[in-house]
Design a protein around this motif. Structure first.
Motif, PDB file in Angstrom:
ATOM      1  N   GLY A  18      40.506  39.893  44.437  1.00 20.37           N
ATOM      2  CA  GLY A  18      41.402  40.867  44.583  1.00 20.37           C
ATOM      3  C   GLY A  18      41.929  41.377  43.246  1.00 20.37           C
ATOM      4  N   ALA A  19      41.933  40.596  42.189  1.00 22.94           N
ATOM      5  CA  ALA A  19      42.534  41.226  40.813  1.00 22.94           C
ATOM      6  C   ALA A  19      41.463  42.400  40.575  1.00 22.94           C
ATOM      7  CB  ALA A  19      42.155  39.948  39.789  1.00 22.94           C
ATOM      8  N   LEU A  20      40.201  42.316  40.749  1.00 22.93           N
ATOM      9  CA  LEU A  20      39.292  43.276  40.352  1.00 22.93           C
ATOM     10  C   LEU A  20      39.532  44.670  41.247  1.00 22.93           C
ATOM     11  CD1 LEU A  20      36.060  41.235  39.888  1.00 22.93           C
ATOM     12  CD2 LEU A  20      37.415  42.384  37.977  1.00 22.93           C
ATOM     13  N   GLU A  21      40.123  44.330  42.374  1.00 29.53           N
ATOM     14  CA  GLU A  21      40.303  45.456  42.940  1.00 29.53           C
ATOM     15  C   GLU A  21      41.702  46.059  42.697  1.00 29.53           C
ATOM     16  OE1 GLU A  21      39.031  48.213  46.110  1.00 29.53           O
ATOM     17  OE2 GLU A  21      38.045  46.641  45.102  1.00 29.53           O
ATOM     18  N   ILE A  22      42.679  45.265  42.421  1.00 31.75           N
ATOM     19  CA  ILE A  22      44.054  45.783  42.394  1.00 31.75           C
ATOM     20  C   ILE A  22      44.321  46.456  40.827  1.00 31.75           C
ATOM     21  CG2 ILE A  22      46.571  45.220  42.243  1.00 31.75           C
ATOM     22  CD1 ILE A  22      45.647  43.116  44.435  1.00 31.75           C
ATOM     23  N   LEU A  23      43.976  45.654  40.079  1.00 31.74           N
ATOM     24  CA  LEU A  23      44.228  45.872  38.438  1.00 31.74           C
ATOM     25  C   LEU A  23      43.784  47.477  38.001  1.00 31.74           C
ATOM     26  CD1 LEU A  23      43.116  42.646  36.423  1.00 31.74           C
ATOM     27  CD2 LEU A  23      45.428  43.689  36.975  1.00 31.74           C
ATOM     28  N   PRO A  24      42.435  47.928  38.685  1.00 33.45           N
ATOM     29  CA  PRO A  24      42.187  49.370  38.400  1.00 33.45           C
ATOM     30  C   PRO A  24      43.393  50.255  38.943  1.00 33.45           C
ATOM     31  CG  PRO A  24      40.126  48.244  38.872  1.00 33.45           C
ATOM     32  CD  PRO A  24      41.512  47.169  39.380  1.00 33.45           C
ATOM     33  N   MET A  25      43.793  49.881  40.071  1.00 37.31           N
ATOM     34  CA  MET A  25      44.802  50.773  40.728  1.00 37.31           C
ATOM     35  C   MET A  25      45.984  50.776  39.798  1.00 37.31           C
ATOM     36  SD  MET A  25      44.404  49.564  44.749  1.00 37.31           S
ATOM     37  CE  MET A  25      45.597  50.875  45.439  1.00 37.31           C
TER      38      MET A  25
END
Length: 394
Positions: free
Chosen positions: A97-104
């Motif tokens: 989840g972090a790898l998906e949300i942090l770029p956003m």
């Protein structure tokens, strides 16, 4: 800290007034005020200043958002992994989840702050801290599957059209984060609705589906999640809208710090409950309902983005009503309209965004009539007092 202060002062010298880089001083001053309390003082008139400035208010809201954000990192990974493997490790889910949300979040801040700095330099004023919250809210209310370039364009629209066009922080009539979501919803509808945008990689992996509870009800299908699932937030949805429990925790924190209006929050809950109870009463009145009208009223408070919208979006001090009575009316109508839109618009079962934006537009009107009502009552009291004095003299 003194060492940092000295280094920063030396670095700022070429940007001082009259120097060759004076034009870019707003960008450097923004870094200064982020690290240290502004050292300017009032020179004219009598003004009382306290320790609460815009920067501290924004940081308080960011702190209130952190528990929701951290949970959403785990939930995004959990919703994806639980459908492709029998057991889900906590840290594995959190990492996905972090790898998906942090770029956003990075894209939101990079694009939004870039525009803020550009406008500050162009206009010659200081950079405001308002985007500290907006930049975090925008990715938190988007579907996890939204491409980063679409997110960037939505941020550009929200900052330029929804904020800077009105004069910047404190001047906007619409909530900038919801403006970004509304733009994305109407510009890229296939990426903002359906059953494959709420779970990570749902459109790329066979067997992964993630329709939201409200979307399932709008389609007339039974809901597999329990009330407690909705309360704790272990359900598909926008990045950070799912956990009503953590939204409640954030609400208590904002109320305790006097940053969020408890009047707006409470009245919005009452308004949503009233509308839900009205729809639940239809079968008893002989009116045939559907899945959304028969959805228990208390579940309306937990499903979708209603809790998140009430706590973090409706209470925006700039676009919300300002008077005490106006806050009660403003919040009640947000909750009332949110549930109404959910039920009457099957194509858009989540109504809190439209309800808040609509009430943002009418907030000044609500305050106007509240103020006019107060003036009329004072005039009547004054007239009654004068008449009483006349009668006493006579």
């Amino acid at each position: 800290m003194e060492w940092i202060r000295q280094k920063l002062d030396k670095f700022k010298e070429p940007f001082a007034k009259g120097k060759k880089l004076e034009k870019y001083s707003p960008a450097i001053n923004a870094l200064d005020t982020f690290l240290f309390t502004p050292n300017h003082t009032t020179r004219k008139g009598a003004h009382v200043r306290d320790a609460v400035d815009l920067k501290r208010v924004m940081i308080t809201v960011v702190i209130a958002l952190l528990p929701v954000l951290l949970f959403s990192m785990w939930n995004v990974g959990y919703q994806y992994l639980k459908q492709i493997q029998p057991e889900v490790d906590f840290w594995d889910a959190f990492g996905h989840g972090a790898l998906e949300i942090l770029p956003m979040i990075v894209v939101s801040y990079a694009v939004g702050l870039g525009i803020e700095f550009a406008f500050a330099i162009f206009r010659g004023h200081e950079v405001n801290e308002g985007y500290l919250v907006t930049g975090l809210l925008i990715p938190m209310i988007m579907p996890v599957g939204l491409p980063l370039w679409m997110l960037a364009i939505s941020v550009v629209f929200a900052v330029i059209i929804g904020k800077e066009a009105f004069g910047g922080t404190g001047m906007n009539i619409l909530n900038p984060a919801l403006t970004a979501r509304a733009f994305a919803f109407f510009a890229y509808p296939t990426y903002m609705s359906g059953n494959q945008v709420w779970v990570m990689n749902a459109s790329q992996v066979d067997g992964v589906s993630g329709e939201t509870i409200l979307g399932t009800l709008a389609a007339g299908q039974p809901v597999e999640y329990t009330t407690m699932d909705m309360f704790w937030g272990m359900i598909p949805g926008s990045v950070s809208e799912t956990s009503a429990a953590l939204c409640l925790l954030g609400a208590l924190f904002l109320i305790f710090t006097k940053v969020g209006s408890w009047r707006i929050m409470l009245s919005a809950v009452v308004g949503a409950s009233v509308m839900g109870l009205i729809f639940n009463a239809l079968p008893a009145m002989g009116v045939e309902g559907n899945s959304l009208t028969n959805f228990p009223w208390y579940n309306h408070l937990l499903a979708g983005g209603l809790a998140f919208g009430i706590v973090y979006m409706a209470t925006d001090p700039v676009s919300a009503a300002q008077t005490y009575k106006g806050k009660w009316v403003y919040g009640f109508l947000i909750g009332f309209l949110s549930v109404m839109i959910r039920v009457f618009n099957p194509a858009y079962p989540e109504g809190v965004m439209l309800a808040i934006l609509l009430m943002n537009v009418f907030a000044p009107t609500i305050d106007h009539y509240v103020i006019q009502g107060n003036i009329k009552r004072r005039v009547k009291r004054k007239a009654a007092g004068i008449n009483k004095q006349v009668e006493t003299v006579v």
